[in-house]
Write an enzyme that holds these catalytic residues in place. Structure first.
Site, short mmCIF file in Angstrom:
data_model
loop_
_atom_site.label_atom_id
_atom_site.label_comp_id
_atom_site.label_asym_id
_atom_site.label_seq_id
_atom_site.Cartn_x
_atom_site.Cartn_y
_atom_site.Cartn_z
CG HIS A 127 2.83 108.05 -12.16
ND1 HIS A 127 3.36 106.79 -12.37
CD2 HIS A 127 2.99 108.30 -10.84
CE1 HIS A 127 3.83 106.32 -11.23
NE2 HIS A 127 3.62 107.21 -10.29
CE LYS A 131 6.69 109.17 -12.93
NZ LYS A 131 7.51 110.00 -12.01
N1 LIG Z 1 9.67 109.94 -4.11
C1 LIG Z 1 8.35 110.16 -4.12
O1 LIG Z 1 7.58 109.72 -3.24
C2 LIG Z 1 7.78 111.03 -5.22
C3 LIG Z 1 6.44 111.42 -5.21
C4 LIG Z 1 6.00 112.32 -6.20
C5 LIG Z 1 6.90 112.81 -7.15
N2 LIG Z 1 8.19 112.37 -7.10
C6 LIG Z 1 9.19 112.91 -8.03
O2 LIG Z 1 9.44 114.25 -7.60
C7 LIG Z 1 9.83 115.03 -8.73
C8 LIG Z 1 8.94 116.25 -8.83
O3 LIG Z 1 7.63 115.81 -9.07
P1 LIG Z 1 6.49 116.94 -9.26
O4 LIG Z 1 5.24 116.24 -9.71
O5 LIG Z 1 6.47 117.81 -8.05
O6 LIG Z 1 7.07 117.75 -10.49
P2 LIG Z 1 6.86 119.30 -10.85
O7 LIG Z 1 7.30 119.45 -12.27
O8 LIG Z 1 5.50 119.75 -10.44
O9 LIG Z 1 7.91 120.04 -9.88
C9 LIG Z 1 9.27 120.12 -10.20
C10 LIG Z 1 9.79 121.48 -9.68
O10 LIG Z 1 11.16 121.59 -10.01
C11 LIG Z 1 11.37 122.84 -10.64
N3 LIG Z 1 12.48 122.80 -11.60
C12 LIG Z 1 12.49 122.18 -12.80
N4 LIG Z 1 13.67 122.40 -13.41
C13 LIG Z 1 14.41 123.18 -12.56
C14 LIG Z 1 15.71 123.74 -12.61
N5 LIG Z 1 16.50 123.55 -13.66
N6 LIG Z 1 16.14 124.48 -11.55
C15 LIG Z 1 15.34 124.66 -10.47
N7 LIG Z 1 14.10 124.15 -10.36
C16 LIG Z 1 13.64 123.42 -11.41
C17 LIG Z 1 10.07 123.15 -11.35
O11 LIG Z 1 9.97 124.56 -11.61
C18 LIG Z 1 9.06 122.66 -10.33
O12 LIG Z 1 8.76 123.65 -9.38
C19 LIG Z 1 9.75 114.09 -9.94
O13 LIG Z 1 11.03 113.51 -10.15
C20 LIG Z 1 8.79 113.00 -9.47
O14 LIG Z 1 8.99 111.75 -10.11
C21 LIG Z 1 8.65 111.52 -6.18
O1 LIG Z 2 4.07 112.11 -9.43
C1 LIG Z 2 5.13 111.50 -9.70
O2 LIG Z 2 5.95 111.82 -10.61
C2 LIG Z 2 5.46 110.29 -8.91
N1 LIG Z 2 6.60 109.70 -9.15
C3 LIG Z 2 7.11 108.61 -8.36
C4 LIG Z 2 7.88 107.66 -9.26
O3 LIG Z 2 8.39 108.10 -10.32
O4 LIG Z 2 7.94 106.49 -8.87
C5 LIG Z 2 6.02 107.90 -7.61
C6 LIG Z 2 5.08 108.82 -6.96
C7 LIG Z 2 4.48 109.80 -7.91
#
Ligand SMILES: NC(=O)c1ccc[n+]([C@@H]2O[C@H](COP(=O)([O-])OP(=O)(O)OC[C@H]3O[C@@H](n4cnc5c(N)ncnc54)[C@H](O)[C@@H]3O)[C@@H](O)[C@H]2O)c1
Ligand SMILES: O=C(O)C1=N[C@H](C(=O)O)CCC1
Length: 212
Positions: A127, A131
């Site tokens: 990633h 991350k």
């Molecule tokens: N399930 C999926 O398909 C998938 C895909 C991508 C990312 N993710 C997950 O989604 C999450 C976010 O990923 P991202 O790349 O967008 O991260 P990011 O850091 O870009 O976004 C996180 C957001 O949460 C906010 N935040 C952090 N702490 C906070 C708090 N205490 N109060 C309020 N807001 C707060 C940040 O300011 C930011 O806007 C991660 O856990 C990642 O693993 C999941």
């Molecule tokens: O961008 C990230 O962070 C992602 N997190 C997911 C994970 O933790 O599995 C997968 C997609 C991208």
């Protein structure tokens, strides 16, 4: 639909907001580090933030009494249990990976997992450098689906959206399954499908597998 996003200023929050607006939905509520953005009460909450934000998300879901789509990874067992409790009153869709490809990946794992006893098995996830959690939630899902205690290696490189490879080898051959997300849109598309899925649900706990 009128959507609310927890983590709306983040990488996924922006991707989700852009896609939903492209499909003529409206962003009316958000919560991020600098607090609440309120235009009007949302019809659904989407959470892509961090585990430490979960209790806030839980409070808002209870306050607005709306469905929740949550993609945040690294949730504790107690937080998953809290989601299941919420699901008694509203529909909840939880997944660590909202791409169609990983759902197909997991179906392949389910097919082969009983056919590779004695093989060497390893998972590698890659990633972007930003991350915060390691290993990925997806890698944990693959390991759980295998139902075997296999090593997971994590690479943090550049702006990689999400690569997962399952390697399986005996002394005569190597088999691998790989998935590459070309952009975060792959996940946002799955979130949109999930939001449409819950519109006719009163309550219930669902994973993305249930949605597709
Ligand atoms: N399930 C999926 O398909 C998938 C895909 C991508 C990312 N993710 C997950 O989604 C999450 C976010 O990923 P991202 O790349 O967008 O991260 P990011 O850091 O870009 O976004 C996180 C957001 O949460 C906010 N935040 C952090 N702490 C906070 C708090 N205490 N109060 C309020 N807001 C707060 C940040 O300011 C930011 O806007 C991660 O856990 C990642 O693993 C999941
Ligand atoms: O961008 C990230 O962070 C992602 N997190 C997911 C994970 O933790 O599995 C997968 C997609 C991208």
């Amino acid at each position: 639909m009128k959507i609310g996003i927890v983590g709306y200023k983040g990488r996924m929050g922006k991707e989700i907001k852009d896609l939903f607006e492209e499909k003529n939905h409206e962003f009316v509520w958000g919560y991020d580090k600098d607090g609440e953005y309120f235009q009007e009460t949302p019809q659904i909450i989407i959470d892509f933030s961090l585990p430490e934000v979960f209790e806030k998300t839980e409070d808002y879901v209870k306050k607005f009494n709306v469905p929740l789509i949550i993609g945040t990874t690294g949730l504790q067992d107690e937080q998953i249990e809290a989601l299941k409790a919420l699901a008694k009153d509203v529909p909840v869709v939880q997944s660590y990976n909202f791409s169609i490809g990983i759902q197909l990946f997991l179906k392949m794992v389910d097919f082969l997992k009983d056919k590779i006893d004695g093989w060497d098995i390893e998972i590698v996830e890659t990633h972007h450098r930003f991350k915060k959690d390691k290993p990925s939630g997806t890698a944990k899902m693959i390991k759980e689906s295998l139902d075997k205690d296999v090593p997971i290696s994590s690479l943090r490189l550049g702006n990689v959206a999400g690569d997962h490879v399952l390697y399986m080898a005996n002394l005569g051959e190597v088999l691998s399954i790989s998935h590459r997300a070309l952009s975060r849109r792959a996940f946002a598309e799955g979130v949109l499908k999930s939001a449409e899925f819950v519109t006719n649900k009163k309550n219930g706990y669902f994973t993305f597998t249930d949605v597709i």
